[in-house]
Motif scaffolding. Structure first.
Motif, PDB file in Angstrom:
ATOM      1  N   ASP A 191       0.638  -1.324  -0.005  1.00  0.00           N
ATOM      2  CA  ASP A 191      -0.141  -0.103   0.359  1.00  0.00           C
ATOM      3  C   ASP A 191       0.706   1.227   0.066  1.00  0.00           C
ATOM      4  O   ASP A 191       0.668   2.104   0.883  1.00  0.00           O
ATOM      5  N   ASP A 192       1.730   1.352  -0.941  1.00  0.00           N
ATOM      6  CA  ASP A 192       2.639   2.477  -1.138  1.00  0.00           C
ATOM      7  C   ASP A 192       3.694   2.770   0.174  1.00  0.00           C
ATOM      8  O   ASP A 192       4.265   3.862   0.329  1.00  0.00           O
ATOM      9  N   ARG A 193       3.907   1.713   0.938  1.00  0.00           N
ATOM     10  CA  ARG A 193       4.789   1.811   2.134  1.00  0.00           C
ATOM     11  C   ARG A 193       5.674   0.678   2.201  1.00  0.00           C
ATOM     12  O   ARG A 193       5.321  -0.567   1.686  1.00  0.00           O
ATOM     13  N   TYR A 207       6.899   4.301  -0.248  1.00  0.00           N
ATOM     14  CA  TYR A 207       7.420   3.380  -1.471  1.00  0.00           C
ATOM     15  C   TYR A 207       6.982   4.109  -2.762  1.00  0.00           C
ATOM     16  O   TYR A 207       6.112   4.050  -3.132  1.00  0.00           O
ATOM     17  N   SER A 208       8.110   4.334  -3.412  1.00  0.00           N
ATOM     18  CA  SER A 208       7.834   5.155  -4.801  1.00  0.00           C
ATOM     19  C   SER A 208       8.534   4.382  -6.050  1.00  0.00           C
ATOM     20  O   SER A 208       9.376   3.518  -5.778  1.00  0.00           O
ATOM     21  N   ILE A 209       7.589   4.518  -7.143  1.00  0.00           N
ATOM     22  CA  ILE A 209       7.994   3.769  -8.110  1.00  0.00           C
ATOM     23  C   ILE A 209       8.014   4.762  -9.370  1.00  0.00           C
ATOM     24  O   ILE A 209       7.625   5.935  -9.182  1.00  0.00           O
ATOM     25  N   PRO A 211       6.652   6.047 -12.581  1.00  0.00           N
ATOM     26  CA  PRO A 211       5.095   6.133 -13.155  1.00  0.00           C
ATOM     27  C   PRO A 211       5.143   5.078 -14.514  1.00  0.00           C
ATOM     28  O   PRO A 211       6.070   5.298 -15.344  1.00  0.00           O
ATOM     29  N   ASP A 218       0.148  -0.160 -12.641  1.00  0.00           N
ATOM     30  CA  ASP A 218       0.698   0.954 -11.509  1.00  0.00           C
ATOM     31  C   ASP A 218       0.042   0.396 -10.053  1.00  0.00           C
ATOM     32  O   ASP A 218       1.059   0.502  -9.007  1.00  0.00           O
ATOM     33  N   GLU A 219      -0.987  -0.126  -9.949  1.00  0.00           N
ATOM     34  CA  GLU A 219      -1.409  -0.780  -8.703  1.00  0.00           C
ATOM     35  C   GLU A 219      -0.683  -2.018  -8.349  1.00  0.00           C
ATOM     36  O   GLU A 219      -0.599  -1.911  -7.013  1.00  0.00           O
ATOM     37  N   ARG A 222       2.668  -0.651  -7.208  1.00  0.00           N
ATOM     38  CA  ARG A 222       2.676   0.084  -5.812  1.00  0.00           C
ATOM     39  C   ARG A 222       2.341  -0.638  -4.670  1.00  0.00           C
ATOM     40  O   ARG A 222       2.550  -0.463  -3.585  1.00  0.00           O
ATOM     41  N   HIS A 223       2.047  -2.013  -5.059  1.00  0.00           N
ATOM     42  CA  HIS A 223       1.879  -3.039  -3.910  1.00  0.00           C
ATOM     43  C   HIS A 223       0.467  -2.584  -3.188  1.00  0.00           C
ATOM     44  O   HIS A 223       0.446  -2.690  -2.072  1.00  0.00           O
ATOM     45  N   ILE A 224      -0.502  -1.889  -3.988  1.00  0.00           N
ATOM     46  CA  ILE A 224      -1.673  -1.633  -3.296  1.00  0.00           C
ATOM     47  C   ILE A 224      -2.726  -3.014  -3.284  1.00  0.00           C
ATOM     48  O   ILE A 224      -3.420  -3.174  -2.238  1.00  0.00           O
TER      49      ILE A 224
END
Length: 235
Positions: A191-193, A207-209, A211, A218-219, A222-224
């Motif tokens: 979840d972006d962390r 946690y950034s990627i 784009p 992307d989701e 980003r591990h959402i």
């Protein structure tokens, strides 16, 4: 120091601790509780030891009695999650176990350490939707030098993406962090962390990627929609 300055430092420090970081206390030279883990309970960071954190995170999942010494408010905070939406309320400091030998991938597609993590997740959480490995191993579908290619990583999926699924993902993520030393974990992402043993004093970090322009991909990146966990290679 002026009273206002002292108050400002305390306010900033508490805000940092609430977000899961230990680093600011070190930078400011402010004494910090010696507890291995911090849990955000009713807006206040509460220090607990690792054993209590392990029992509390398990009880938050199973509903079982966490045993003596674990404040029910800690279990409740873990179960309910952050008050402003899905997100972490627990972080822990961790040290990599010494003397871990390198492991080869087994026929399951996982190393023995990674298989132990999977077995314990299934025992605590029940049947899971998992991926990121397969018998014989994988060689694509993840970033360069991914732990997945060594059989050291597992993905746990929470699809479709929803508030409930994200809360369940955070229960899993925080359980992993509490048990990280015992299970020799290297990294947890959700979840972006990201949380890692190497930088555990910083708590949960963004946690950034790069784009991609593709929302669905992307989701995933980003591990959402899934929790990523990998074990230490060797030490």
């Amino acid at each position: 120091m002026h009273r206002f300055g002292c108050v400002a430092i305390v306010v900033v420090l508490l805000a940092a601790l609430a977000g899961g970081g230990y680093w600011l206390a070190r930078e400011l030279g402010v004494p910090l509780v010696s507890a291995a883990c911090l849990v955000q309970v009713d807006g206040e960071p509460v220090g607990i030891d690792r054993e209590h954190a392990m029992r509390a995170t398990t009880a938050a999942v199973t509903g079982d009695d966490p045993g003596e010494g674990v404040d029910p408010a800690v279990v409740r905070a873990l179960r309910e999650g952050a008050p402003d939406g899905p997100g972490p309320v627990l972080t822990c400091r961790a040290t990599a176990p010494e003397g871990l030998a390198a492991e080869e991938m087994t026929e399951t597609g996982l190393t023995p350490r990674a298989q132990t993590v999977l077995d314990e997740m299934n025992e605590v959480f029940g049947e899971l939707s998992v991926g990121g490995y397969e018998p014989g191993g994988i060689s694509s579908g993840h970033g360069d030098d991914s732990a997945h290619y060594d059989g050291r990583a597992i993905d746990v999926f929470y699809r479709p993406i929803s508030t409930e699924g994200r809360r369940e993902g955070w229960l899993m993520s925080q359980w992993l962090v509490a048990h990280a030393e015992r299970l020799a974990l290297a990294v947890v992402i959700f979840d972006d962390r990201i949380w890692s043993t190497q930088f555990s004093a910083a708590g949960w970090r963004p946690y950034s990627i790069t784009p991609t322009g593709d929302e669905a991909v992307d989701e995933i990146l980003r591990h959402i929609d899934h929790v990523h966990v990998d074990v230490i290679e060797q030490s």
